[in-house]
Motif scaffolding. Sequence first.
Motif, PDB file in Angstrom:
ATOM      1  N   PRO A 130      -7.188 -17.242   7.161  1.00  0.00           N
ATOM      2  CA  PRO A 130      -8.469 -17.069   6.474  1.00  0.00           C
ATOM      3  C   PRO A 130      -9.277 -15.844   7.062  1.00  0.00           C
ATOM      4  O   PRO A 130      -8.788 -15.100   7.876  1.00  0.00           O
ATOM      5  CB  PRO A 130      -9.240 -18.282   7.169  1.00  0.00           C
ATOM      6  CG  PRO A 130      -8.116 -19.198   7.714  1.00  0.00           C
ATOM      7  CD  PRO A 130      -6.953 -18.293   8.086  1.00  0.00           C
ATOM      8  N   GLY A 131     -10.061 -15.400   5.880  1.00  0.00           N
ATOM      9  CA  GLY A 131     -10.689 -13.972   6.305  1.00  0.00           C
ATOM     10  C   GLY A 131     -10.120 -12.943   5.663  1.00  0.00           C
ATOM     11  O   GLY A 131      -9.064 -12.466   6.072  1.00  0.00           O
ATOM     12  N   ASP A 132     -11.122 -11.847   4.801  1.00  0.00           N
ATOM     13  CA  ASP A 132     -10.462 -10.711   4.190  1.00  0.00           C
ATOM     14  C   ASP A 132     -10.593  -9.752   5.374  1.00  0.00           C
ATOM     15  O   ASP A 132     -11.176  -9.817   6.381  1.00  0.00           O
ATOM     16  CB  ASP A 132     -11.366 -10.350   3.232  1.00  0.00           C
ATOM     17  CG  ASP A 132     -11.473 -11.361   2.019  1.00  0.00           C
ATOM     18  OD1 ASP A 132     -10.429 -12.386   1.756  1.00  0.00           O
ATOM     19  OD2 ASP A 132     -12.347 -11.343   1.220  1.00  0.00           O
ATOM     20  N   GLY A 133      -9.686  -8.749   4.865  1.00  0.00           N
ATOM     21  CA  GLY A 133      -9.488  -7.648   6.132  1.00  0.00           C
ATOM     22  C   GLY A 133      -8.966  -6.334   5.282  1.00  0.00           C
ATOM     23  O   GLY A 133      -9.352  -6.008   4.241  1.00  0.00           O
ATOM     24  N   MET A 134      -8.041  -5.831   6.118  1.00  0.00           N
ATOM     25  CA  MET A 134      -7.345  -4.534   5.526  1.00  0.00           C
ATOM     26  C   MET A 134      -5.956  -4.363   6.107  1.00  0.00           C
ATOM     27  O   MET A 134      -5.556  -4.845   7.245  1.00  0.00           O
ATOM     28  CB  MET A 134      -8.024  -3.106   5.991  1.00  0.00           C
ATOM     29  CG  MET A 134      -7.416  -1.859   6.054  1.00  0.00           C
ATOM     30  SD  MET A 134      -8.268  -0.562   6.629  1.00  0.00           S
ATOM     31  CE  MET A 134      -8.175  -0.714   8.354  1.00  0.00           C
ATOM     32  N   LEU A 136      -4.452   5.505  -0.375  1.00  0.00           N
ATOM     33  CA  LEU A 136      -5.510   4.990   0.246  1.00  0.00           C
ATOM     34  C   LEU A 136      -6.400   4.237  -0.587  1.00  0.00           C
ATOM     35  O   LEU A 136      -7.299   5.078  -1.527  1.00  0.00           O
ATOM     36  CB  LEU A 136      -6.177   6.283   1.148  1.00  0.00           C
ATOM     37  CG  LEU A 136      -5.455   6.950   2.069  1.00  0.00           C
ATOM     38  CD1 LEU A 136      -6.096   8.102   2.742  1.00  0.00           C
ATOM     39  CD2 LEU A 136      -5.137   5.826   3.141  1.00  0.00           C
ATOM     40  N   LEU A 137      -6.366   3.035  -0.476  1.00  0.00           N
ATOM     41  CA  LEU A 137      -7.293   2.345  -1.764  1.00  0.00           C
ATOM     42  C   LEU A 137      -8.576   1.682  -1.118  1.00  0.00           C
ATOM     43  O   LEU A 137      -8.737   1.536  -0.162  1.00  0.00           O
ATOM     44  CB  LEU A 137      -6.320   1.385  -2.274  1.00  0.00           C
ATOM     45  CG  LEU A 137      -5.097   1.739  -2.835  1.00  0.00           C
ATOM     46  CD1 LEU A 137      -3.983   0.651  -3.137  1.00  0.00           C
ATOM     47  CD2 LEU A 137      -5.051   2.377  -4.009  1.00  0.00           C
ATOM     48  N   ASP A 138      -9.334   1.210  -2.297  1.00  0.00           N
ATOM     49  CA  ASP A 138     -10.491   0.292  -1.847  1.00  0.00           C
ATOM     50  C   ASP A 138     -11.478   1.022  -0.905  1.00  0.00           C
ATOM     51  O   ASP A 138     -12.268   0.348  -0.230  1.00  0.00           O
ATOM     52  CB  ASP A 138      -9.858  -0.845  -1.480  1.00  0.00           C
ATOM     53  CG  ASP A 138      -9.250  -1.829  -2.113  1.00  0.00           C
ATOM     54  OD1 ASP A 138      -9.254  -1.794  -3.356  1.00  0.00           O
ATOM     55  OD2 ASP A 138      -8.269  -2.333  -1.711  1.00  0.00           O
ATOM     56  N   GLY A 139     -11.384   2.397  -1.108  1.00  0.00           N
ATOM     57  CA  GLY A 139     -12.601   3.108  -0.349  1.00  0.00           C
ATOM     58  C   GLY A 139     -12.336   3.238   1.369  1.00  0.00           C
ATOM     59  O   GLY A 139     -12.945   3.941   1.951  1.00  0.00           O
ATOM     60  N   ILE A 148       1.269   7.158   7.404  1.00  0.00           N
ATOM     61  CA  ILE A 148       0.805   6.069   6.705  1.00  0.00           C
ATOM     62  C   ILE A 148       1.006   6.184   5.254  1.00  0.00           C
ATOM     63  O   ILE A 148       0.924   7.376   4.832  1.00  0.00           O
ATOM     64  CB  ILE A 148      -0.575   6.068   7.121  1.00  0.00           C
ATOM     65  CG1 ILE A 148      -1.179   5.775   8.467  1.00  0.00           C
ATOM     66  CG2 ILE A 148      -1.610   4.970   6.041  1.00  0.00           C
ATOM     67  CD1 ILE A 148      -2.631   5.703   8.968  1.00  0.00           C
ATOM     68  N   ILE A 149       1.444   5.049   4.894  1.00  0.00           N
ATOM     69  CA  ILE A 149       2.098   5.178   3.375  1.00  0.00           C
ATOM     70  C   ILE A 149       1.091   4.269   2.546  1.00  0.00           C
ATOM     71  O   ILE A 149       1.177   4.598   1.241  1.00  0.00           O
ATOM     72  CB  ILE A 149       3.473   4.903   3.229  1.00  0.00           C
ATOM     73  CG1 ILE A 149       3.777   3.299   3.548  1.00  0.00           C
ATOM     74  CG2 ILE A 149       4.501   5.872   3.812  1.00  0.00           C
ATOM     75  CD1 ILE A 149       5.228   3.004   3.206  1.00  0.00           C
ATOM     76  N   LEU A 150       0.321   3.453   3.003  1.00  0.00           N
ATOM     77  CA  LEU A 150      -0.577   2.551   2.208  1.00  0.00           C
ATOM     78  C   LEU A 150      -1.766   1.824   3.165  1.00  0.00           C
ATOM     79  O   LEU A 150      -1.530   1.657   4.319  1.00  0.00           O
ATOM     80  CB  LEU A 150       0.197   1.270   1.775  1.00  0.00           C
ATOM     81  CG  LEU A 150      -0.241   0.181   0.988  1.00  0.00           C
ATOM     82  CD1 LEU A 150      -1.012   1.043  -0.402  1.00  0.00           C
ATOM     83  CD2 LEU A 150       0.422  -0.874   0.565  1.00  0.00           C
ATOM     84  N   ALA A 151      -2.970   1.938   2.543  1.00  0.00           N
ATOM     85  CA  ALA A 151      -3.946   1.188   3.118  1.00  0.00           C
ATOM     86  C   ALA A 151      -4.823   0.587   1.955  1.00  0.00           C
ATOM     87  O   ALA A 151      -5.016   1.308   0.987  1.00  0.00           O
ATOM     88  CB  ALA A 151      -4.833   2.281   4.126  1.00  0.00           C
ATOM     89  N   MET A 152      -5.081  -0.702   1.878  1.00  0.00           N
ATOM     90  CA  MET A 152      -5.581  -1.558   1.151  1.00  0.00           C
ATOM     91  C   MET A 152      -6.456  -2.786   1.523  1.00  0.00           C
ATOM     92  O   MET A 152      -5.935  -3.059   2.571  1.00  0.00           O
ATOM     93  CB  MET A 152      -4.629  -1.728  -0.226  1.00  0.00           C
ATOM     94  CG  MET A 152      -3.601  -3.009   0.192  1.00  0.00           C
ATOM     95  SD  MET A 152      -2.438  -3.479  -0.941  1.00  0.00           S
ATOM     96  CE  MET A 152      -1.809  -4.814  -0.453  1.00  0.00           C
TER      97      MET A 152
END
Length: 315
Positions: free
Chosen positions: A173-177, A118-121, A160-164
């Motif tokens: 376009p556009g940042d997210g998760m 679980l990354l990036d907070g 869930i094996i990854l979240a970033m």
Amino acid sequence: MNEEQKQQGTGTGGDFEEQLRELLTEDAYTVRPAPVPYPAIRRRGAIERRRRAAAAGAALVTLAALPAGAYALADGDAGGPAVASAPKASAPPRTSTTSPTPSAASAGPARPATEDQLLDGITFEEATDGLKKCLAYDRARTGGPSGFRADLGAAEEYRIILAMNSTGDSNAPGDGMYVVAVKEQPKQTRLICNVKNGEASGLNTSVGSDDVPGAGPVMADSNGGKLYQQSVIDRGNWKLPFRWGAIGTVEPSVARVTVSYGGATSRAALDHGWFVASGVLNQQVTAAPRIKGYDADGKLVYDSDEDRSYEKQLP
């Protein structure tokens, strides 16, 4: 008939009548029901009362021996003793390499094997919410299961094996998760979900194993490239810094996996038959991540540079 005969007849008849009355009287006593055995009933009642008293005493001893927090459930029979029930002990943590089966009563998916996945907070609750939104997005987009495609199921069936963080590019376009989740039953399913501004904006799924004949003990996910590269439209002009991830499957014989990308090497987490690696790029790259697998003795058992099915260069 003379007088003597009359007297004998009378005497004979009188004796017969007397005998008949005696027989009738005996029959009457024979068919009369026996008296109620009150002494036996009283004895059985006393025995039953003593038995219940002993049972109640045993229940009190059991309750006294229970730890604090025990509670009693009333017996269904009136006058019956209470049955004590102690709180259930929590199960020990899993150590098996097989995929856990999520409980049907659970409110969401299973957690990853390590918190480093679980990354990036991003919290597990946020990742779970994103997974649920993407599954709902898929049902709304496809109208539910059809003859050509099965429903992806509910969030509680997954792990869930990854979240970033995800970086937007010219194509999206556009940042997210990004949220990556897998399940084993009824078929192995992997989904890569993209959430932007609190809404599902993209979903990539793979149903069924990616295994191919002659595959090695480590296999990169066939669609995992979206986690470690930006659009070909932006080739040579990626947005940096760039959070990347790499996923795939491993056989039980593999004890360690490393992934090298952009000049840095990361040790992957092994999560119930999957490997998960991540890092941050600060420079543009053209080579795909290099993946290596080792057995318990440290022997190299897989190298993506030797894997003919692995794309070693970015498009």
